[in-house]
Write a protein that holds these residues in place. Structure first.
Motif, mmCIF file in Angstrom:
data_model
loop_
_atom_site.group_PDB
_atom_site.id
_atom_site.type_symbol
_atom_site.label_atom_id
_atom_site.label_comp_id
_atom_site.label_asym_id
_atom_site.label_seq_id
_atom_site.Cartn_x
_atom_site.Cartn_y
_atom_site.Cartn_z
ATOM 1 N N GLY A 64 -3.275 -4.637 -0.883
ATOM 2 C CA GLY A 64 -1.927 -4.334 0.094
ATOM 3 C C GLY A 64 -0.971 -3.805 -0.549
ATOM 4 O O GLY A 64 0.141 -3.751 0.098
ATOM 5 N N THR A 65 -0.900 -3.232 -1.638
ATOM 6 C CA THR A 65 0.398 -3.044 -2.484
ATOM 7 C C THR A 65 0.466 -1.572 -2.400
ATOM 8 O O THR A 65 1.418 -1.070 -3.119
ATOM 9 C CB THR A 65 0.283 -3.830 -4.032
ATOM 10 O OG1 THR A 65 1.432 -3.992 -4.436
ATOM 11 C CG2 THR A 65 -0.529 -3.054 -4.801
ATOM 12 N N GLY A 66 -0.513 -0.770 -1.744
ATOM 13 C CA GLY A 66 -0.090 0.704 -1.780
ATOM 14 C C GLY A 66 -0.806 1.748 -2.439
ATOM 15 O O GLY A 66 -0.618 2.722 -2.429
ATOM 16 N N LYS A 67 -2.064 1.077 -3.026
ATOM 17 C CA LYS A 67 -2.936 2.012 -4.088
ATOM 18 C C LYS A 67 -3.835 3.047 -3.212
ATOM 19 O O LYS A 67 -3.427 4.367 -3.541
ATOM 20 C CB LYS A 67 -3.777 1.108 -4.800
ATOM 21 C CG LYS A 67 -3.070 -0.215 -5.498
ATOM 22 C CD LYS A 67 -4.142 -0.720 -6.330
ATOM 23 C CE LYS A 67 -5.207 -1.576 -5.538
ATOM 24 N NZ LYS A 67 -4.435 -2.745 -4.585
ATOM 25 N N SER A 68 -4.279 2.710 -2.208
ATOM 26 C CA SER A 68 -5.171 3.574 -1.373
ATOM 27 C C SER A 68 -4.146 4.477 -0.566
ATOM 28 O O SER A 68 -4.482 5.742 -0.565
ATOM 29 C CB SER A 68 -6.163 2.916 -0.199
ATOM 30 O OG SER A 68 -6.776 1.879 -0.964
ATOM 31 N N THR A 69 -3.089 3.963 -0.224
ATOM 32 C CA THR A 69 -1.933 4.886 0.461
ATOM 33 C C THR A 69 -1.495 5.959 -0.712
ATOM 34 O O THR A 69 -1.506 7.099 -0.213
ATOM 35 C CB THR A 69 -0.847 3.936 0.817
ATOM 36 O OG1 THR A 69 -1.270 2.929 1.512
ATOM 37 C CG2 THR A 69 0.004 4.826 1.556
ATOM 38 N N LEU A 70 -1.575 5.705 -1.835
ATOM 39 C CA LEU A 70 -0.996 6.537 -2.922
ATOM 40 C C LEU A 70 -1.959 7.766 -3.008
ATOM 41 O O LEU A 70 -1.680 8.884 -2.982
ATOM 42 C CB LEU A 70 -0.832 5.930 -4.353
ATOM 43 C CG LEU A 70 -0.524 6.875 -5.564
ATOM 44 C CD1 LEU A 70 0.659 7.651 -5.009
ATOM 45 C CD2 LEU A 70 -0.482 6.165 -6.676
ATOM 46 N N LEU A 71 -3.495 7.256 -3.020
ATOM 47 C CA LEU A 71 -4.485 8.347 -2.975
ATOM 48 C C LEU A 71 -4.376 9.071 -1.820
ATOM 49 O O LEU A 71 -4.553 10.249 -1.965
ATOM 50 C CB LEU A 71 -5.898 7.622 -3.141
ATOM 51 C CG LEU A 71 -6.070 6.999 -4.383
ATOM 52 C CD1 LEU A 71 -7.926 6.632 -4.427
ATOM 53 C CD2 LEU A 71 -5.836 7.816 -5.485
ATOM 54 N N ARG A 72 -4.111 8.542 -0.687
ATOM 55 C CA ARG A 72 -4.247 9.370 0.519
ATOM 56 C C ARG A 72 -3.004 10.461 0.636
ATOM 57 O O ARG A 72 -3.129 11.267 1.043
ATOM 58 C CB ARG A 72 -4.169 8.539 1.780
ATOM 59 C CG ARG A 72 -5.673 7.868 1.954
ATOM 60 C CD ARG A 72 -5.500 6.652 2.739
ATOM 61 N NE ARG A 72 -5.625 6.955 4.130
ATOM 62 C CZ ARG A 72 -4.981 5.988 4.911
ATOM 63 N NH1 ARG A 72 -4.513 4.837 4.555
ATOM 64 N NH2 ARG A 72 -4.860 6.280 6.213
ATOM 65 N N LEU A 73 -1.942 9.967 -0.212
ATOM 66 C CA LEU A 73 -0.831 11.005 -0.463
ATOM 67 C C LEU A 73 -1.311 12.045 -1.344
ATOM 68 O O LEU A 73 -0.809 13.220 -0.852
ATOM 69 C CB LEU A 73 0.556 10.321 -0.766
ATOM 70 C CG LEU A 73 1.335 9.240 0.217
ATOM 71 C CD1 LEU A 73 2.091 8.234 -0.510
ATOM 72 C CD2 LEU A 73 2.179 10.256 1.150
ATOM 73 N N ILE A 74 -1.824 11.688 -2.267
ATOM 74 C CA ILE A 74 -2.282 12.696 -3.315
ATOM 75 C C ILE A 74 -3.277 13.808 -2.587
ATOM 76 O O ILE A 74 -3.209 14.915 -2.728
ATOM 77 C CB ILE A 74 -3.106 12.087 -4.583
ATOM 78 C CG1 ILE A 74 -1.787 11.209 -5.308
ATOM 79 C CG2 ILE A 74 -3.308 13.345 -5.581
ATOM 80 C CD1 ILE A 74 -2.346 10.711 -6.471
ATOM 81 N N ALA A 75 -4.095 13.257 -1.836
ATOM 82 C CA ALA A 75 -5.342 13.912 -1.110
ATOM 83 C C ALA A 75 -4.270 14.742 -0.039
ATOM 84 O O ALA A 75 -5.182 15.874 0.483
ATOM 85 C CB ALA A 75 -6.101 13.109 -0.564
#
Ligand SMILES: Nc1ncnc2c1ncn2[C@@H]1O[C@H](COP(=O)(O)OP(=O)(O)OP(=O)(O)O)[C@@H](O)[C@H]1O
Length: 247
Positions: A64-75
């Motif tokens: 819940g620290t934002g890792k997948s969110t970061l990937l989705r921003l890059i995508a």
């Protein structure tokens, strides 16, 4: 060298409990009007980093620290609320592997649909059709003219992976290599990622598996509570994460 991924002051804001019922007090005091900031939070904020072409970057941190969110921003699936994220090249997102599939269409039709959504021409897909389907495995091969609704979840993931692994795009985004599929499929995922990296692609990998991270990545980003705490080698990022976990 020019960066292939560049984040500058990157931040995004989410709303927690979007469907939360209004409490009685809110109904009376505000006559039903919601506080516009209620439940808003920043899962990621003030991230700045650059990734050069061919770099392999592991992203680590607690749940819940934002890792997948970061990937989705890059995508490009999510749009930042603050700062910028620039990606100079197309992105092959090995993320939600059956995303974009339509249950009403056959495997064959979905291959063209999803390949097309990722920018592949039908001529390219026709040329590589047999290769992609055989990569997806025997079960998918047999069912290629059956509607995807009747596929098992593993079959959908295999077909999705087969399409995305064939994208010539320079940036590869992977969320937990080991999370999906059976042992044989995972072995295929590992071998494919290794082949793509040998071609000089850029990788951003989110994982909780240290072995995967040290196998594929040289560089590491350690995130905590949506902030970038360490940007160094993968060993430095993992050490900082382990240190924080012991405290
Ligand atoms: N669409 C959304 N709307 C609201 N909140 C969200 C949404 N997606 C994720 N979140 C929240 O944002 C935070 C960051 O989530 P994210 O999935 O990026 O974390 P993560 O580091 O990848 O976690 P994990 O290690 O568990 O996969 C979490 O608190 C999560 O609950």
């Amino acid at each position: 060298m020019a960066a292939i991924i560049e984040a500058d002051g990157l931040g995004i804001r989410f709303v927690r409990n979007r469907r939360r019922q209004l409490r009685l007090r809110e109904l009376i005091v505000r006559r039903g009007a919601r506080d516009p900031d209620a439940g808003r939070f920043w899962p990621l904020r003030d991230l700045s980093f650059r990734v050069e072409p061919g770099e392999t970057v592991g992203v680590v941190g607690r749940n819940g620290t934002g890792k997948s969110t970061l990937l989705r921003l890059i995508a490009g699936v999510l749009i930042p609320d603050e700062g910028t994220i620039a990606v100079h090249g197309r992105v092959a997102p090995l993320l939600e592997l059956s995303a974009g599939f339509s249950g009403d269409l056959t495997g064959r039709e979905n291959l063209y649909l999803v390949g097309g959504l990722h920018g592949l021409s039908s001529a390219y897909l026709r040329r590589h059709f047999d290769e992609i389907v055989s990569f997806a495995g025997e079960q998918v091969e047999r069912a290629i003219d059956t509607s995807v609704r009747h596929y098992s979840s593993g079959m959908k993931v295999r077909l999705g992976f087969a399409v995305i692994a064939h994208l010539p795009h320079p940036v590869l985004l992977v969320d937990e290599v080991t999370a999906v599929g059976d042992a044989e499929f995972r072995a295929k995922c590992y071998a494919t990622i290794e082949r793509l990296l040998a071609e000089g692609r850029t990788l951003v990998l989110v994982s909780h598996n240290d072995k995967d991270l040290t196998r594929f990545c040289r560089r590491g980003l350690y995130l905590d509570a949506g902030r970038l705490i360490v940007d160094g080698t993968i060993d430095e990022a993992l050490a900082a994460y382990a240190d924080a976990a012991q405290r």
